[in-house]
Design a protein around this motif. Sequence first.
Motif, PDB file in Angstrom:
ATOM      1  N   THR A  92       0.825  -1.202   0.000  1.00 35.58           N
ATOM      2  CA  THR A  92       0.000   0.000   0.000  1.00 35.58           C
ATOM      3  C   THR A  92       0.863   1.258   0.000  1.00 35.58           C
ATOM      4  OG1 THR A  92      -1.826  -1.113   1.142  1.00 35.58           O
ATOM      5  CG2 THR A  92      -1.741   1.297   1.283  1.00 35.58           C
ATOM      6  N   GLU A  93       1.919   1.262   0.820  1.00 37.50           N
ATOM      7  CA  GLU A  93       2.822   2.414   0.863  1.00 37.50           C
ATOM      8  C   GLU A  93       3.484   2.636  -0.492  1.00 37.50           C
ATOM      9  OE1 GLU A  93       3.401   4.638   3.146  1.00 37.50           O
ATOM     10  OE2 GLU A  93       2.171   3.777   4.744  1.00 37.50           O
ATOM     11  N   LEU A  94       3.935   1.573  -1.138  1.00 43.14           N
ATOM     12  CA  LEU A  94       4.571   1.698  -2.449  1.00 43.14           C
ATOM     13  C   LEU A  94       3.575   2.168  -3.500  1.00 43.14           C
ATOM     14  CD1 LEU A  94       6.749  -1.558  -2.427  1.00 43.14           C
ATOM     15  CD2 LEU A  94       7.572   0.783  -2.210  1.00 43.14           C
ATOM     16  N   ARG A  95       2.381   1.616  -3.441  1.00 39.36           N
ATOM     17  CA  ARG A  95       1.338   1.993  -4.407  1.00 39.36           C
ATOM     18  C   ARG A  95       1.033   3.488  -4.310  1.00 39.36           C
ATOM     19  NH1 ARG A  95      -2.361  -1.014  -2.449  1.00 39.36           N
ATOM     20  NH2 ARG A  95      -1.721  -2.888  -3.572  1.00 39.36           N
ATOM     21  N   ASN A  96       0.911   3.984  -3.104  1.00 34.48           N
ATOM     22  CA  ASN A  96       0.593   5.403  -2.912  1.00 34.48           C
ATOM     23  C   ASN A  96       1.775   6.309  -3.256  1.00 34.48           C
ATOM     24  OD1 ASN A  96      -1.944   4.653  -2.012  1.00 34.48           O
ATOM     25  ND2 ASN A  96      -1.376   4.705   0.151  1.00 34.48           N
ATOM     26  N   THR A  97       2.977   5.846  -2.951  1.00 31.81           N
ATOM     27  CA  THR A  97       4.168   6.663  -3.177  1.00 31.81           C
ATOM     28  C   THR A  97       4.455   6.858  -4.657  1.00 31.81           C
ATOM     29  OG1 THR A  97       5.162   5.950  -1.085  1.00 31.81           O
ATOM     30  CG2 THR A  97       6.655   6.826  -2.749  1.00 31.81           C
ATOM     31  N   PHE A  98       4.247   5.802  -5.451  1.00 30.22           N
ATOM     32  CA  PHE A  98       4.643   5.855  -6.861  1.00 30.22           C
ATOM     33  C   PHE A  98       3.457   5.872  -7.826  1.00 30.22           C
ATOM     34  CE2 PHE A  98       8.139   3.925  -4.481  1.00 30.22           C
ATOM     35  CZ  PHE A  98       9.129   4.848  -4.780  1.00 30.22           C
ATOM     36  N   GLN A  99       2.266   6.029  -7.275  1.00 25.93           N
ATOM     37  CA  GLN A  99       1.061   6.209  -8.087  1.00 25.93           C
ATOM     38  C   GLN A  99       0.890   5.082  -9.113  1.00 25.93           C
ATOM     39  OE1 GLN A  99       0.800  10.312  -9.557  1.00 25.93           O
ATOM     40  NE2 GLN A  99       2.228  10.961  -7.964  1.00 25.93           N
ATOM     41  N   ARG A 100       1.082   3.867  -8.637  1.00 26.51           N
ATOM     42  CA  ARG A 100       0.881   2.686  -9.468  1.00 26.51           C
ATOM     43  C   ARG A 100      -0.222   1.828  -8.846  1.00 26.51           C
ATOM     44  NH1 ARG A 100       4.172   1.316 -14.312  1.00 26.51           N
ATOM     45  NH2 ARG A 100       5.170   3.324 -14.618  1.00 26.51           N
ATOM     46  N   GLN A 101      -1.092   1.310  -9.666  1.00 30.56           N
ATOM     47  CA  GLN A 101      -2.227   0.564  -9.141  1.00 30.56           C
ATOM     48  C   GLN A 101      -1.840  -0.812  -8.621  1.00 30.56           C
ATOM     49  OE1 GLN A 101      -5.534   0.445 -11.806  1.00 30.56           O
ATOM     50  NE2 GLN A 101      -6.886  -0.636 -10.380  1.00 30.56           N
ATOM     51  N   TYR A 102      -0.822  -1.436  -9.257  1.00 33.28           N
ATOM     52  CA  TYR A 102      -0.490  -2.811  -8.916  1.00 33.28           C
ATOM     53  C   TYR A 102       0.974  -2.925  -8.473  1.00 33.28           C
ATOM     54  CZ  TYR A 102      -4.826  -3.611 -11.471  1.00 33.28           C
ATOM     55  OH  TYR A 102      -6.131  -3.567 -11.894  1.00 33.28           O
ATOM     56  N   VAL A 103       1.183  -3.633  -7.361  1.00 33.30           N
ATOM     57  CA  VAL A 103       2.518  -3.837  -6.800  1.00 33.30           C
ATOM     58  C   VAL A 103       2.719  -5.320  -6.525  1.00 33.30           C
ATOM     59  CG1 VAL A 103       4.093  -3.325  -4.898  1.00 33.30           C
ATOM     60  CG2 VAL A 103       2.513  -1.552  -5.723  1.00 33.30           C
ATOM     61  N   ALA A 104       3.750  -5.899  -7.106  1.00 33.76           N
ATOM     62  CA  ALA A 104       4.112  -7.297  -6.842  1.00 33.76           C
ATOM     63  C   ALA A 104       5.456  -7.320  -6.131  1.00 33.76           C
ATOM     64  CB  ALA A 104       4.188  -8.084  -8.156  1.00 33.76           C
ATOM     65  N   LEU A 105       5.489  -7.904  -4.944  1.00 35.20           N
ATOM     66  CA  LEU A 105       6.720  -7.979  -4.154  1.00 35.20           C
ATOM     67  C   LEU A 105       7.478  -9.266  -4.456  1.00 35.20           C
ATOM     68  CD1 LEU A 105       5.344  -6.754  -0.696  1.00 35.20           C
ATOM     69  CD2 LEU A 105       6.568  -5.411  -2.426  1.00 35.20           C
ATOM     70  N   SER A 106       8.801  -9.206  -4.341  1.00 34.05           N
ATOM     71  CA  SER A 106       9.641 -10.385  -4.554  1.00 34.05           C
ATOM     72  C   SER A 106      10.817 -10.344  -3.595  1.00 34.05           C
ATOM     73  CB  SER A 106      10.135 -10.447  -6.011  1.00 34.05           C
ATOM     74  OG  SER A 106      10.814  -9.252  -6.357  1.00 34.05           O
ATOM     75  N   ASN A 107      11.676 -11.348  -3.665  1.00 37.05           N
ATOM     76  CA  ASN A 107      12.735 -11.466  -2.657  1.00 37.05           C
ATOM     77  C   ASN A 107      14.016 -10.718  -2.993  1.00 37.05           C
ATOM     78  OD1 ASN A 107      13.805 -13.085  -4.667  1.00 37.05           O
ATOM     79  ND2 ASN A 107      13.722 -14.983  -3.494  1.00 37.05           N
ATOM     80  N   SER A 108      14.097 -10.066  -4.164  1.00 35.70           N
ATOM     81  CA  SER A 108      15.296  -9.303  -4.531  1.00 35.70           C
ATOM     82  C   SER A 108      14.997  -8.424  -5.735  1.00 35.70           C
ATOM     83  CB  SER A 108      16.468 -10.239  -4.865  1.00 35.70           C
ATOM     84  OG  SER A 108      16.226 -10.927  -6.092  1.00 35.70           O
TER      85      SER A 108
END
Length: 347
Positions: A39-55
């Motif tokens: 949620t923090e990343l989505r709001n910070t960079f104005q992107r609707q979708y964020v997929a997290l990974s290990n690196s």
Amino acid sequence: MNSIPRITVPVFKEQQHHVNLAIQRGELVVGRDLDGFKTELRNTFQRQYVALSNSGHSALMASLRAMGLNGKRILLPALSTCFAITNAIKSSGNFPVYGDLELSTGNLDVTAVAKLRYNFDAILSPNYFGIASDIESFKSFDVPVIEDACQSYLTSMGKESSADAQVFSFYPTKILNAIDGGASLVKQESIYQELKNITYYDHQEAVDDETRYNIRMPNLHAAFGLGTMANLDKIILRNSKIIEIYDDLFANCQVASRLGPLSNKTLSRYVLRFNSIVKRELFMNKCLKAGIGVSKEFMALVKPGNSYPNASRILDTTCSIPLHYQLTDNILDYLMTTLNQIIKELV
């Protein structure tokens, strides 16, 4: 004075607080911090979708695959600061091709890209040291564009990128430390769904022909990252002050200038470009003798030579000096006095 490191990894009480809470809840791998971090990343960079990974490497590899790039030629700069980019391209089933760099920024040169048109199928452009790439110009070539923002967290904050995907790294030496990890930020739901499909297989119900990986981010890493986020204002304020002090010192320097536009106060590294390799080597030797950590940042991904004249020049004439949150005022005073003396000796 003891040796001054070029890079340090600051530790904040909020990092420990968030991690302790996650441990107490038993949320080590899966937990609520993952959603909070997204949620923090989505709001910070104005992107609707964020997929997290290990690196960061995993985020790059997964992004290339999710965008349907396979067996394609991926254009990137002839110099890099690590091998993660080329390894991600190869592990995604694609092939790296190289372009020259801009002398003023060290990023992929738009003019060089234009000369290579029809010799690449996609562009992967890193924002080296927090210096923004010319993504808008790259989009004009009508190919997929991936913006490697691993070194430009602060520069990219609050700005809507036109890249098809933005990729971030949360390795400890990055501005946003999450122990380790990466993120792919995209606007298209179809790409996001494919990223989820590639990153983990908890939704899989039967054996099929899909290739999936276990490259998800653990919840503890997200918790640590949220603790770092709580201190970003302090990091920004300190780094900006250090950059302004350095800029004043090198403003009228006859042997070196800062890489990147002087208007940028959100750098992750302070990189100097000297007017000759001899001056660069003398500067580095004198700094090391004075206990100041300096380093060459770039490495060649392909033999620079005549095909990449700017890359050759940048490789031979650049180095970085200390820039991090833990540079106190006393240390800065010593740095300014010593660096000023070294510069005078080089003229």
